[in-house]
Design a protein around this motif. Structure first.
Motif, mmCIF file in Angstrom:
data_model
loop_
_atom_site.group_PDB
_atom_site.id
_atom_site.type_symbol
_atom_site.label_atom_id
_atom_site.label_comp_id
_atom_site.label_asym_id
_atom_site.label_seq_id
_atom_site.Cartn_x
_atom_site.Cartn_y
_atom_site.Cartn_z
ATOM 1 N N ASP A 44 48.933 28.406 43.999
ATOM 2 C CA ASP A 44 49.023 28.880 42.609
ATOM 3 C C ASP A 44 48.072 27.866 41.926
ATOM 4 O O ASP A 44 48.007 26.693 42.401
ATOM 5 C CB ASP A 44 50.476 28.654 42.086
ATOM 6 C CG ASP A 44 50.771 29.104 40.705
ATOM 7 O OD1 ASP A 44 50.269 30.196 40.264
ATOM 8 O OD2 ASP A 44 50.963 27.951 39.816
ATOM 9 N N GLY B 230 33.734 39.349 39.158
ATOM 10 C CA GLY B 230 32.700 38.338 39.556
ATOM 11 C C GLY B 230 31.742 37.991 38.378
ATOM 12 O O GLY B 230 31.489 38.676 37.636
ATOM 13 N N LEU C 117 42.040 36.582 51.078
ATOM 14 C CA LEU C 117 40.734 35.994 50.823
ATOM 15 C C LEU C 117 40.495 34.650 51.129
ATOM 16 O O LEU C 117 39.186 34.398 51.800
ATOM 17 C CB LEU C 117 40.697 36.182 49.002
ATOM 18 C CG LEU C 117 39.353 35.534 48.399
ATOM 19 C CD1 LEU C 117 38.075 36.507 48.626
ATOM 20 C CD2 LEU C 117 39.715 35.339 46.958
ATOM 21 N N GLU D 28 51.984 34.249 32.079
ATOM 22 C CA GLU D 28 50.805 33.446 33.018
ATOM 23 C C GLU D 28 49.720 32.925 32.171
ATOM 24 O O GLU D 28 49.321 31.865 32.535
ATOM 25 C CB GLU D 28 50.441 34.383 34.095
ATOM 26 C CG GLU D 28 51.282 34.773 34.974
ATOM 27 C CD GLU D 28 51.711 33.654 35.751
ATOM 28 O OE1 GLU D 28 52.657 32.845 35.667
ATOM 29 O OE2 GLU D 28 51.189 33.502 37.002
HETATM 30 C C1 LIG Z 1 38.755 36.952 38.015
HETATM 31 S S1 LIG Z 1 39.121 36.825 39.518
HETATM 32 C C2 LIG Z 1 37.744 35.214 40.058
HETATM 33 C C3 LIG Z 1 36.315 35.808 39.754
HETATM 34 C C4 LIG Z 1 35.743 34.719 40.749
HETATM 35 N N1 LIG Z 1 35.294 33.780 39.813
HETATM 36 C C5 LIG Z 1 34.244 35.378 40.895
HETATM 37 O O1 LIG Z 1 33.289 35.081 40.390
HETATM 38 O O2 LIG Z 1 34.130 36.331 41.829
HETATM 39 C C6 LIG Z 1 40.653 35.964 39.480
HETATM 40 C C7 LIG Z 1 41.221 35.342 40.668
HETATM 41 O O3 LIG Z 1 42.447 34.579 40.535
HETATM 42 C C8 LIG Z 1 43.409 35.046 41.633
HETATM 43 N N2 LIG Z 1 44.988 34.688 41.057
HETATM 44 C C9 LIG Z 1 45.652 35.602 40.683
HETATM 45 N N3 LIG Z 1 46.561 34.786 40.133
HETATM 46 C C10 LIG Z 1 46.577 33.683 40.599
HETATM 47 C C11 LIG Z 1 47.333 32.254 40.612
HETATM 48 N N4 LIG Z 1 48.589 32.254 40.142
HETATM 49 N N5 LIG Z 1 46.959 31.593 41.152
HETATM 50 C C12 LIG Z 1 45.688 31.105 41.858
HETATM 51 N N6 LIG Z 1 44.958 32.452 41.820
HETATM 52 C C13 LIG Z 1 45.309 33.321 41.308
HETATM 53 C C14 LIG Z 1 43.103 36.305 42.136
HETATM 54 O O4 LIG Z 1 43.602 36.403 43.390
HETATM 55 C C15 LIG Z 1 41.685 36.481 41.960
HETATM 56 O O5 LIG Z 1 40.947 36.325 43.007
#
Ligand SMILES: C[S@@+](CC[C@H](N)C(=O)[O-])C[C@H]1O[C@@H](n2cnc3c(N)ncnc32)[C@H](O)[C@@H]1O
Length: 286
Positions: free
Chosen positions: A179, A19, A68, A219
């Motif tokens: 993605d 967050g 989510l 990634e």
């Molecule tokens: C660091 S968190 C984001 C935090 C957010 N900005 C906040 O303030 O709460 C990263 C997010 O990336 C998502 N994620 C992981 N791999 C992904 C992908 N390949 N494409 C899109 N989203 C992805 C995860 O589900 C996670 O919710």
């Protein structure tokens, strides 16, 4: 900075690993002045701390996590029913009830009978009552966090849910579940992209905590290439990540500016055992 009035009730309705609330003052400094005339893209939206802080009128938000994204859609279209569902959870909340709710995804047949409102209510309830508010699934994709034993968890924050509902319905917000690369590459001129990916971890044995298959170095490189692609199209972008030699190395190209920020991150320090690690904000040069 934008001039139109912001709604102070608009904030994340979930606790989410990574967050961004603590970093907001730093992030705001790097948002384009004319953000209101741009389409805001957030391909890793998570709980939306930056989105709800900026409150752009035109946005495309995305996350890989289907459950989510379902909560955003249900808040947009069925907020009243969702509030009723959360009130029911609040009334019944105790350890046994929590483990019963948690177990619902163990039985694929049972889970498939839940409707979208029930699925969204379940995720919000588990998120607010689980240990440390950490969304975590095991290698089979099952939510496996123990009960948090909080005295008075905010299971049903009605004013926040209504504020999110209003925001999603009175602005042009596209909600996607896929993605990051495909979504980001859609950005055309007059866009701004903020990337908040799962943070890079030095420790290769570590589980990122977001999803069963994690977000590995390849990634991170795919993300860097997407950032470069947008830079070549002259689209302003900002990215946050942890300050590690690997991240500094893959962003050493002269198209990028790296800004170091220090941050205390309660959820991350538990998930990664990294404690208080510096973070970086990376922008493309004008
Ligand atoms: C660091 S968190 C984001 C935090 C957010 N900005 C906040 O303030 O709460 C990263 C997010 O990336 C998502 N994620 C992981 N791999 C992904 C992908 N390949 N494409 C899109 N989203 C992805 C995860 O589900 C996670 O919710």
């Amino acid at each position: 900075m934008r001039t139109s009035k912001k709604n102070p009730l608009l904030k994340p309705y979930l606790k989410w690993a990574g967050g961004k609330r603590q970093l907001l003052p730093e992030i705001r400094k790097h948002i384009p002045e004319n953000i209101n005339n741009l389409t805001y893209y957030e391909p890793f939206v998570g709980a939306g701390a930056v989105l709800f802080d900026l409150q752009p009128q035109k946005a495309v938000i995305n996350d890989f996590n289907a459950e989510l994204i379902l909560t955003y859609r249900v808040i947009k279209d069925h907020v009243e029913e969702l509030i009723q569902e959360l009130k029911k959870h609040k009334e019944h909340n105790d350890e046994t009830y929590y483990y019963d709710m948690r177990a619902q995804d163990r039985d694929k047949e049972e889970f498939s009978h839940l409707n979208d409102i029930e699925k969204a209510g379940r995720l919000i309830f588990l998120n607010k009552t689980c240990y440390n508010g950490l969304y975590r699934v095991n290698s089979r994709g099952l939510f496996n966090v123990p009960y948090g034993k909080y005295k008075n968890p905010a299971i049903c924050e009605e004013p926040v849910l209504w504020a999110v509902h209003l925001y999603l319905n009175s602005n042009s917000i596209t909600i996607m579940n896929g993605d990051f690369e495909a979504v980001a590459k859609e950005a055309a001129s007059k866009s701004f992209v903020y990337f908040d990916p799962p943070y890079h971890s030095q420790d290769k044995t570590n589980f990122t905590g977001y999803q069963a298959d994690g977000f590995n170095d390849d990634e991170q490189i795919r993300l860097r290439d997407t950032f470069l692609y947008l830079t070549k199209k002259d689209i302003p972008c900002l990215l946050s990540n942890s300050d590690t030699p690997f991240i500094r190395d893959i962003y050493k190209d002269k198209s990028f500016d790296i800004i170091t920020v220090s941050a205390k991150r309660a959820i991350n320090s538990v998930a990664d055992g990294r404690g208080n690690v510096n973070e970086v904000l990376i922008k493309n040069r004008k």
